[in-house]
Design a protein around this motif. Structure first.
Motif, PDB file in Angstrom:
ATOM      1  N   GLU A  83       1.655   4.571  -6.641  1.00 49.27           N
ATOM      2  CA  GLU A  83       1.309   4.298  -5.263  1.00 49.27           C
ATOM      3  C   GLU A  83       2.039   3.033  -4.777  1.00 49.27           C
ATOM      4  O   GLU A  83       2.395   2.165  -5.575  1.00 49.27           O
ATOM      5  N   ARG A  84       2.223   2.962  -3.473  1.00 50.61           N
ATOM      6  CA  ARG A  84       2.780   1.745  -2.885  1.00 50.61           C
ATOM      7  C   ARG A  84       1.759   0.627  -3.029  1.00 50.61           C
ATOM      8  O   ARG A  84       0.590   0.810  -2.656  1.00 50.61           O
ATOM      9  N   GLU A  85       2.184  -0.516  -3.556  1.00 51.26           N
ATOM     10  CA  GLU A  85       1.260  -1.603  -3.832  1.00 51.26           C
ATOM     11  C   GLU A  85       1.664  -2.893  -3.135  1.00 51.26           C
ATOM     12  O   GLU A  85       2.844  -3.154  -2.891  1.00 51.26           O
ATOM     13  N   PHE A  86       0.663  -3.686  -2.845  1.00 45.75           N
ATOM     14  CA  PHE A  86       0.848  -4.960  -2.184  1.00 45.75           C
ATOM     15  C   PHE A  86       1.586  -5.936  -3.106  1.00 45.75           C
ATOM     16  O   PHE A  86       1.289  -6.023  -4.305  1.00 45.75           O
ATOM     17  N   VAL A  87       2.520  -6.700  -2.534  1.00 42.25           N
ATOM     18  CA  VAL A  87       3.251  -7.721  -3.283  1.00 42.25           C
ATOM     19  C   VAL A  87       2.965  -9.111  -2.715  1.00 42.25           C
ATOM     20  O   VAL A  87       2.531 -10.006  -3.437  1.00 42.25           O
ATOM     21  N   ALA A  88       3.228  -9.299  -1.414  1.00 43.96           N
ATOM     22  CA  ALA A  88       3.056 -10.608  -0.801  1.00 43.96           C
ATOM     23  C   ALA A  88       2.948 -10.441   0.710  1.00 43.96           C
ATOM     24  O   ALA A  88       3.487  -9.485   1.271  1.00 43.96           O
ATOM     25  N   ALA A  89       2.254 -11.384   1.352  1.00 43.85           N
ATOM     26  CA  ALA A  89       2.087 -11.344   2.799  1.00 43.85           C
ATOM     27  C   ALA A  89       2.141 -12.749   3.362  1.00 43.85           C
ATOM     28  O   ALA A  89       1.834 -13.732   2.662  1.00 43.85           O
ATOM     29  N   ILE A  90       2.522 -12.829   4.635  1.00 45.08           N
ATOM     30  CA  ILE A  90       2.577 -14.113   5.323  1.00 45.08           C
ATOM     31  C   ILE A  90       2.088 -13.932   6.751  1.00 45.08           C
ATOM     32  O   ILE A  90       2.455 -12.955   7.428  1.00 45.08           O
ATOM     33  N   MET A  91       1.222 -14.844   7.191  1.00 49.43           N
ATOM     34  CA  MET A  91       0.720 -14.791   8.554  1.00 49.43           C
ATOM     35  C   MET A  91       1.828 -15.249   9.493  1.00 49.43           C
ATOM     36  O   MET A  91       2.468 -16.272   9.268  1.00 49.43           O
ATOM     37  N   TRP A  92       2.065 -14.471  10.567  1.00 47.42           N
ATOM     38  CA  TRP A  92       3.140 -14.816  11.480  1.00 47.42           C
ATOM     39  C   TRP A  92       2.884 -16.146  12.158  1.00 47.42           C
ATOM     40  O   TRP A  92       3.802 -16.931  12.370  1.00 47.42           O
ATOM     41  N   ILE A  93       1.631 -16.408  12.502  1.00 47.99           N
ATOM     42  CA  ILE A  93       1.234 -17.690  13.078  1.00 47.99           C
ATOM     43  C   ILE A  93       0.540 -18.499  12.000  1.00 47.99           C
ATOM     44  O   ILE A  93      -0.415 -18.047  11.399  1.00 47.99           O
TER      45      ILE A  93
ATOM     46  N   PRO B 117      11.494  -6.073 -15.884  1.00 46.02           N
ATOM     47  CA  PRO B 117      11.739  -4.633 -15.686  1.00 46.02           C
ATOM     48  C   PRO B 117      10.620  -3.952 -14.894  1.00 46.02           C
ATOM     49  O   PRO B 117      10.900  -3.027 -14.119  1.00 46.02           O
ATOM     50  N   GLU B 118       9.396  -4.406 -15.056  1.00 47.10           N
ATOM     51  CA  GLU B 118       8.278  -3.799 -14.323  1.00 47.10           C
ATOM     52  C   GLU B 118       8.286  -4.124 -12.839  1.00 47.10           C
ATOM     53  O   GLU B 118       7.476  -3.578 -12.081  1.00 47.10           O
ATOM     54  N   ASP B 119       9.187  -4.989 -12.391  1.00 51.57           N
ATOM     55  CA  ASP B 119       9.350  -5.241 -10.959  1.00 51.57           C
ATOM     56  C   ASP B 119      10.241  -4.191 -10.301  1.00 51.57           C
ATOM     57  O   ASP B 119      10.390  -4.182  -9.074  1.00 51.57           O
ATOM     58  N   THR B 120      10.818  -3.316 -11.094  1.00 55.99           N
ATOM     59  CA  THR B 120      11.686  -2.263 -10.557  1.00 55.99           C
ATOM     60  C   THR B 120      10.900  -1.350  -9.623  1.00 55.99           C
ATOM     61  O   THR B 120       9.865  -0.806  -9.998  1.00 55.99           O
ATOM     62  N   ALA B 121      11.393  -1.214  -8.397  1.00 59.21           N
ATOM     63  CA  ALA B 121      10.704  -0.409  -7.383  1.00 59.21           C
ATOM     64  C   ALA B 121      11.530  -0.422  -6.106  1.00 59.21           C
ATOM     65  O   ALA B 121      12.498  -1.184  -5.981  1.00 59.21           O
ATOM     66  N   VAL B 122      11.113   0.409  -5.162  1.00 62.40           N
ATOM     67  CA  VAL B 122      11.616   0.296  -3.798  1.00 62.40           C
ATOM     68  C   VAL B 122      10.697  -0.672  -3.079  1.00 62.40           C
ATOM     69  O   VAL B 122       9.471  -0.510  -3.098  1.00 62.40           O
ATOM     70  N   TYR B 123      11.266  -1.673  -2.458  1.00 63.19           N
ATOM     71  CA  TYR B 123      10.500  -2.703  -1.764  1.00 63.19           C
ATOM     72  C   TYR B 123      10.545  -2.430  -0.267  1.00 63.19           C
ATOM     73  O   TYR B 123      11.622  -2.238   0.317  1.00 63.19           O
ATOM     74  N   TYR B 124       9.344  -2.435   0.327  1.00 60.28           N
ATOM     75  CA  TYR B 124       9.205  -2.146   1.743  1.00 60.28           C
ATOM     76  C   TYR B 124       8.635  -3.354   2.478  1.00 60.28           C
ATOM     77  O   TYR B 124       7.701  -4.009   1.979  1.00 60.28           O
ATOM     78  N   CYS B 125       9.153  -3.577   3.656  1.00 63.61           N
ATOM     79  CA  CYS B 125       8.621  -4.590   4.558  1.00 63.61           C
ATOM     80  C   CYS B 125       7.703  -3.891   5.546  1.00 63.61           C
ATOM     81  O   CYS B 125       8.022  -2.795   6.035  1.00 63.61           O
ATOM     82  N   GLY B 126       6.563  -4.514   5.820  1.00 60.90           N
ATOM     83  CA  GLY B 126       5.625  -3.921   6.755  1.00 60.90           C
ATOM     84  C   GLY B 126       5.084  -4.952   7.724  1.00 60.90           C
ATOM     85  O   GLY B 126       5.061  -6.152   7.429  1.00 60.90           O
ATOM     86  N   ARG B 127       4.638  -4.461   8.884  1.00 65.63           N
ATOM     87  CA  ARG B 127       3.997  -5.314   9.895  1.00 65.63           C
ATOM     88  C   ARG B 127       2.631  -4.785  10.224  1.00 65.63           C
ATOM     89  O   ARG B 127       2.456  -3.589  10.480  1.00 65.63           O
ATOM     90  N   ALA B 128       1.662  -5.691  10.215  1.00 63.39           N
ATOM     91  CA  ALA B 128       0.304  -5.324  10.586  1.00 63.39           C
ATOM     92  C   ALA B 128      -0.087  -6.045  11.876  1.00 63.39           C
ATOM     93  O   ALA B 128       0.180  -7.233  12.028  1.00 63.39           O
ATOM     94  N   GLY B 129      -0.732  -5.307  12.768  1.00 65.25           N
ATOM     95  CA  GLY B 129      -1.223  -5.914  14.001  1.00 65.25           C
ATOM     96  C   GLY B 129      -2.640  -6.404  13.883  1.00 65.25           C
ATOM     97  O   GLY B 129      -3.092  -7.234  14.670  1.00 65.25           O
ATOM     98  N   SER B 130      -3.363  -5.897  12.888  1.00 65.97           N
ATOM     99  CA  SER B 130      -4.747  -6.313  12.658  1.00 65.97           C
ATOM    100  C   SER B 130      -5.165  -5.827  11.280  1.00 65.97           C
ATOM    101  O   SER B 130      -4.422  -5.121  10.612  1.00 65.97           O
TER     102      SER B 130
END
Length: 122
Positions: A43-53, A87-100
């Motif tokens: 499954e696609r899993e969370f890696v890191a997030a940053i608050m825009w503000i 090696p376990e970091d091997t994956a496709v990395y996706y950027c996402g945006r959340a509005g809430s």
């Protein structure tokens, strides 16, 4: 909102890569930007997030201390600096945006990039 990732590639274990995600469109309404990853058969899993503000950051336990997320608001760009890759970091990395919603859950994200492949060889 359009998101375009870049910076993936092949690296040896212990190496580093920096991913970039450029956002365009109605980015002023962005709430949080994040990186997720998806390995084959998983499954696609969370890696890191940053608050825009404010810039508060959050990390998955598996990458804490090795990865750093940052942003450049003027360039509408989010980065993921990845050090001490495994090696376990091997994956496709996706950027996402959340509005809430919670930064942790994939369902909070309404826009995704096309993904960039990261392969770590042992």
């Amino acid at each position: 909102v359009q998101l375009v990732e870049s910076g993936g590639g092949l690296v040896q274990a212990g190496g580093s890569l920096r991913l970039s995600c450029v956002a365009s469109g109605r980015t002023f309404s962005s709430y949080v930007m994040a990186w997720f990853r998806q390995a084959p058969g998983k499954e696609r899993e969370f890696v890191a997030a940053i608050m825009w503000i404010g810039g508060r950051t959050y990390y998955a336990d598996s990458v804490k201390g090795r990865f750093t997320i940052s942003r450049d608001n003027a360039k509408n760009t989010v980065y993921l600096q990845m050090n001490s890759l495994k090696p376990e970091d091997t994956a496709v990395y996706y950027c996402g945006r959340a509005g809430s919603g919670s930064y942790y859950f994939r369902s909070s994200y309404d826009y995704w990039g096309q993904g960039t492949q990261v392969t770590v060889s042992s």
